[in-house]
Design a protein around this motif. Structure first.
Motif, PDB file in Angstrom:
ATOM      1  N   GLN A 238      11.147 -17.496   8.142  1.00 64.11           N
ATOM      2  CA  GLN A 238      11.632 -16.118   8.133  1.00 64.11           C
ATOM      3  C   GLN A 238      11.401 -15.468   6.768  1.00 64.11           C
ATOM      4  OE1 GLN A 238      15.475 -15.671  10.000  1.00 64.11           O
ATOM      5  NE2 GLN A 238      14.866 -16.916  11.752  1.00 64.11           N
ATOM      6  N   GLY A 239      10.163 -15.565   6.293  1.00 61.03           N
ATOM      7  CA  GLY A 239       9.778 -15.025   4.989  1.00 61.03           C
ATOM      8  C   GLY A 239       9.497 -13.538   5.017  1.00 61.03           C
ATOM      9  N   THR A 240       8.651 -13.095   4.099  1.00 59.47           N
ATOM     10  CA  THR A 240       8.434 -11.665   3.873  1.00 59.47           C
ATOM     11  C   THR A 240       7.761 -10.931   5.036  1.00 59.47           C
ATOM     12  OG1 THR A 240       6.358 -12.151   2.739  1.00 59.47           O
ATOM     13  CG2 THR A 240       8.324 -11.911   1.365  1.00 59.47           C
ATOM     14  N   THR A 241       6.982 -11.637   5.852  1.00 57.31           N
ATOM     15  CA  THR A 241       6.334 -10.948   6.973  1.00 57.31           C
ATOM     16  C   THR A 241       7.097 -11.131   8.290  1.00 57.31           C
ATOM     17  OG1 THR A 241       4.887 -12.830   7.440  1.00 57.31           O
ATOM     18  CG2 THR A 241       4.034 -11.140   5.930  1.00 57.31           C
ATOM     19  N   PHE A 242       8.279 -11.720   8.229  1.00 55.44           N
ATOM     20  CA  PHE A 242       9.082 -11.966   9.435  1.00 55.44           C
ATOM     21  C   PHE A 242       9.830 -10.700   9.828  1.00 55.44           C
ATOM     22  CE2 PHE A 242      13.130 -13.026  11.437  1.00 55.44           C
ATOM     23  CZ  PHE A 242      12.713 -13.855  12.473  1.00 55.44           C
ATOM     24  N   SER A 243       9.785 -10.356  11.116  1.00 56.38           N
ATOM     25  CA  SER A 243      10.617  -9.260  11.616  1.00 56.38           C
ATOM     26  C   SER A 243      11.455  -9.693  12.808  1.00 56.38           C
ATOM     27  CB  SER A 243       9.779  -8.030  11.965  1.00 56.38           C
ATOM     28  OG  SER A 243       8.800  -8.334  12.922  1.00 56.38           O
ATOM     29  N   MET A 244      10.944 -10.647  13.601  1.00 53.75           N
ATOM     30  CA  MET A 244      11.722 -11.175  14.721  1.00 53.75           C
ATOM     31  C   MET A 244      11.101 -12.498  15.169  1.00 53.75           C
ATOM     32  SD  MET A 244      10.506  -8.791  17.968  1.00 53.75           S
ATOM     33  CE  MET A 244      10.639  -7.246  17.099  1.00 53.75           C
TER      34      MET A 244
ATOM     35  N   ALA B  71     -10.827 -15.398   6.418  1.00 54.28           N
ATOM     36  CA  ALA B  71     -10.620 -15.749   5.021  1.00 54.28           C
ATOM     37  C   ALA B  71     -10.128 -14.570   4.195  1.00 54.28           C
ATOM     38  CB  ALA B  71     -11.921 -16.290   4.416  1.00 54.28           C
ATOM     39  N   ASP B  72     -10.345 -13.341   4.667  1.00 51.12           N
ATOM     40  CA  ASP B  72      -9.954 -12.155   3.911  1.00 51.12           C
ATOM     41  C   ASP B  72      -8.482 -11.787   4.034  1.00 51.12           C
ATOM     42  OD1 ASP B  72     -12.541 -11.983   3.124  1.00 51.12           O
ATOM     43  OD2 ASP B  72     -12.977 -10.090   4.155  1.00 51.12           O
ATOM     44  N   HIS B  73      -7.762 -12.388   4.953  1.00 53.04           N
ATOM     45  CA  HIS B  73      -6.380 -11.941   5.124  1.00 53.04           C
ATOM     46  C   HIS B  73      -5.360 -13.053   5.094  1.00 53.04           C
ATOM     47  CE1 HIS B  73      -6.402 -13.234   9.341  1.00 53.04           C
ATOM     48  NE2 HIS B  73      -7.600 -12.712   9.403  1.00 53.04           N
ATOM     49  N   GLY B  74      -5.738 -14.277   5.022  1.00 53.02           N
ATOM     50  CA  GLY B  74      -4.774 -15.366   4.865  1.00 53.02           C
ATOM     51  C   GLY B  74      -3.892 -15.566   6.079  1.00 53.02           C
ATOM     52  N   ALA B  75      -2.739 -16.192   5.855  1.00 48.07           N
ATOM     53  CA  ALA B  75      -1.813 -16.536   6.931  1.00 48.07           C
ATOM     54  C   ALA B  75      -0.851 -15.425   7.230  1.00 48.07           C
ATOM     55  CB  ALA B  75      -1.049 -17.789   6.571  1.00 48.07           C
TER      56      ALA B  75
ATOM     57  N   LYS C 185      -1.991 -10.042  10.546  1.00 48.09           N
ATOM     58  CA  LYS C 185      -1.940  -8.583  10.430  1.00 48.09           C
ATOM     59  C   LYS C 185      -0.958  -8.119   9.361  1.00 48.09           C
ATOM     60  CE  LYS C 185      -0.930  -7.975  14.748  1.00 48.09           C
ATOM     61  NZ  LYS C 185      -0.875  -9.374  15.169  1.00 48.09           N
ATOM     62  N   SER C 186       0.256  -8.669   9.364  1.00 47.74           N
ATOM     63  CA  SER C 186       1.278  -8.202   8.427  1.00 47.74           C
ATOM     64  C   SER C 186       0.878  -8.453   6.979  1.00 47.74           C
ATOM     65  CB  SER C 186       2.624  -8.870   8.725  1.00 47.74           C
ATOM     66  OG  SER C 186       3.080  -8.482  10.002  1.00 47.74           O
ATOM     67  N   THR C 187       0.255  -9.579   6.723  1.00 49.22           N
ATOM     68  CA  THR C 187      -0.231  -9.877   5.377  1.00 49.22           C
ATOM     69  C   THR C 187      -1.326  -8.891   4.986  1.00 49.22           C
ATOM     70  OG1 THR C 187       0.327 -12.209   5.621  1.00 49.22           O
ATOM     71  CG2 THR C 187      -1.304 -11.656   3.929  1.00 49.22           C
ATOM     72  N   PHE C 188      -2.256  -8.619   5.890  1.00 48.62           N
ATOM     73  CA  PHE C 188      -3.334  -7.677   5.633  1.00 48.62           C
ATOM     74  C   PHE C 188      -2.785  -6.261   5.445  1.00 48.62           C
ATOM     75  CE2 PHE C 188      -6.824  -4.878   7.120  1.00 48.62           C
ATOM     76  CZ  PHE C 188      -7.769  -5.200   6.152  1.00 48.62           C
ATOM     77  N   VAL C 189      -1.785  -5.887   6.224  1.00 44.20           N
ATOM     78  CA  VAL C 189      -1.172  -4.564   6.105  1.00 44.20           C
ATOM     79  C   VAL C 189      -0.626  -4.353   4.697  1.00 44.20           C
ATOM     80  CG1 VAL C 189       0.861  -3.213   6.812  1.00 44.20           C
ATOM     81  CG2 VAL C 189      -0.700  -4.118   8.537  1.00 44.20           C
ATOM     82  N   ARG C 190       0.020  -5.359   4.133  1.00 42.01           N
ATOM     83  CA  ARG C 190       0.561  -5.235   2.775  1.00 42.01           C
ATOM     84  C   ARG C 190      -0.552  -4.915   1.784  1.00 42.01           C
ATOM     85  NH1 ARG C 190       4.437  -9.667   1.065  1.00 42.01           N
ATOM     86  NH2 ARG C 190       6.332  -8.535   1.547  1.00 42.01           N
ATOM     87  N   GLN C 191      -1.718  -5.530   1.975  1.00 39.56           N
ATOM     88  CA  GLN C 191      -2.856  -5.256   1.088  1.00 39.56           C
ATOM     89  C   GLN C 191      -3.338  -3.814   1.262  1.00 39.56           C
ATOM     90  OE1 GLN C 191      -5.798  -8.218   2.103  1.00 39.56           O
ATOM     91  NE2 GLN C 191      -4.436  -9.914   1.578  1.00 39.56           N
ATOM     92  N   LEU C 192      -3.446  -3.356   2.502  1.00 42.92           N
ATOM     93  CA  LEU C 192      -3.887  -1.979   2.757  1.00 42.92           C
ATOM     94  C   LEU C 192      -2.905  -0.964   2.183  1.00 42.92           C
ATOM     95  CD1 LEU C 192      -5.192  -2.009   6.449  1.00 42.92           C
ATOM     96  CD2 LEU C 192      -6.554  -1.720   4.369  1.00 42.92           C
ATOM     97  N   VAL C 193      -1.622  -1.222   2.340  1.00 46.91           N
ATOM     98  CA  VAL C 193      -0.594  -0.306   1.837  1.00 46.91           C
ATOM     99  C   VAL C 193      -0.744  -0.134   0.327  1.00 46.91           C
ATOM    100  CG1 VAL C 193       1.898  -0.102   1.420  1.00 46.91           C
ATOM    101  CG2 VAL C 193       1.050  -0.627   3.711  1.00 46.91           C
ATOM    102  N   GLN C 194      -0.932  -1.238  -0.380  1.00 44.07           N
ATOM    103  CA  GLN C 194      -1.117  -1.153  -1.834  1.00 44.07           C
ATOM    104  C   GLN C 194      -2.438  -0.481  -2.188  1.00 44.07           C
ATOM    105  OE1 GLN C 194      -0.539  -5.198  -3.338  1.00 44.07           O
ATOM    106  NE2 GLN C 194       1.293  -4.424  -4.355  1.00 44.07           N
ATOM    107  N   GLN C 195      -3.509  -0.890  -1.527  1.00 40.67           N
ATOM    108  CA  GLN C 195      -4.835  -0.367  -1.835  1.00 40.67           C
ATOM    109  C   GLN C 195      -4.918   1.141  -1.634  1.00 40.67           C
ATOM    110  OE1 GLN C 195      -7.903  -2.228   0.505  1.00 40.67           O
ATOM    111  NE2 GLN C 195      -9.502  -0.884  -0.245  1.00 40.67           N
TER     112      GLN C 195
END
Length: 188
Positions: A145-151, A184-188, A31-41
């Motif tokens: 604890q990369g870019t999509t890490f929050s807790m 496949a559309d949103h990755g890890a 979800k967090s990876t996909f959210v980043r794409q939506l935010v930009q798009q």
């Protein structure tokens, strides 16, 4: 599927109407990876429940066996404030991308009821992946604890949340615009 007009006329020009992009799925679905794409798009404002909970409450989280009794009321207060913030952005003409949990049908129903006139401006994106894939993603995210890490998501919480996940059923899909996002559309 429920549809709405994507444009309104303002001063003689077509201007996109504000949209709510609600992203749901079990822990580790991407979800967090996909959210980043939506935010930009969509040049949207992201509102993430985990970020709010981590910032506001993680330092005070008790080490008790019944952490859910502590967690649930704080989550509900955060959701109420996130929705107020989302409404302010929408009223200002901006899109929002909401990543706010809502893994069970009754939680989503309560959230939909709160939306009032904004319900028709919403698209629900559903992400999912096999449990073993999601478990590995969460373990890796906890360690890196990369870019999509929050807790940190402990293994027992991952399993509990996975057991609670309820994908949208026929009624929810008929009442709302629901988009199933292939793995496949949103990755890890």
């Amino acid at each position: 599927m429920h549809t709405t007009s994507a444009h309104t006329a303002t001063a003689g020009a077509a201007v996109p109407s504000p949209r709510i992009h609600l992203v749901i799925g079990p822990v580790g679905a991407g979800k967090s990876t996909f959210v980043r794409q939506l935010v930009q798009q969509h040049r949207a404002v992201p509102l993430n429940l985990d970020d709010w909970m981590a910032t506001l409450f993680s330092p005070d989280r008790p080490d008790t066996a019944d952490v859910m009794a502590w967690y649930v009321p704080r989550t509900l207060r955060c959701l109420a404030q996130i929705w107020k913030t989302a409404e302010a952005v929408l009223n200002a003409g901006g899109d929002v991308v909401l990543e706010v949990g809502l893994i069970q049908q009754h939680q989503r129903n309560a959230f939909y009821a709160r939306m009032g006139p904004w319900a028709d401006a919403m698209v629900v994106y559903v992400l999912d992946a096999p449990r073993d894939v999601r478990r590995e993603r969460v373990l890796r995210r906890n360690a890196e604890q990369g870019t999509t890490f929050s807790m940190v998501v402990p293994p027992h919480i991952f399993e509990l949340a996975s057991d609670l996940w309820q994908p949208p059923g026929d009624v929810e899909c008929a009442d709302h615009t629901v988009v199933w996002v292939p793995v496949a559309d949103h990755g890890a």
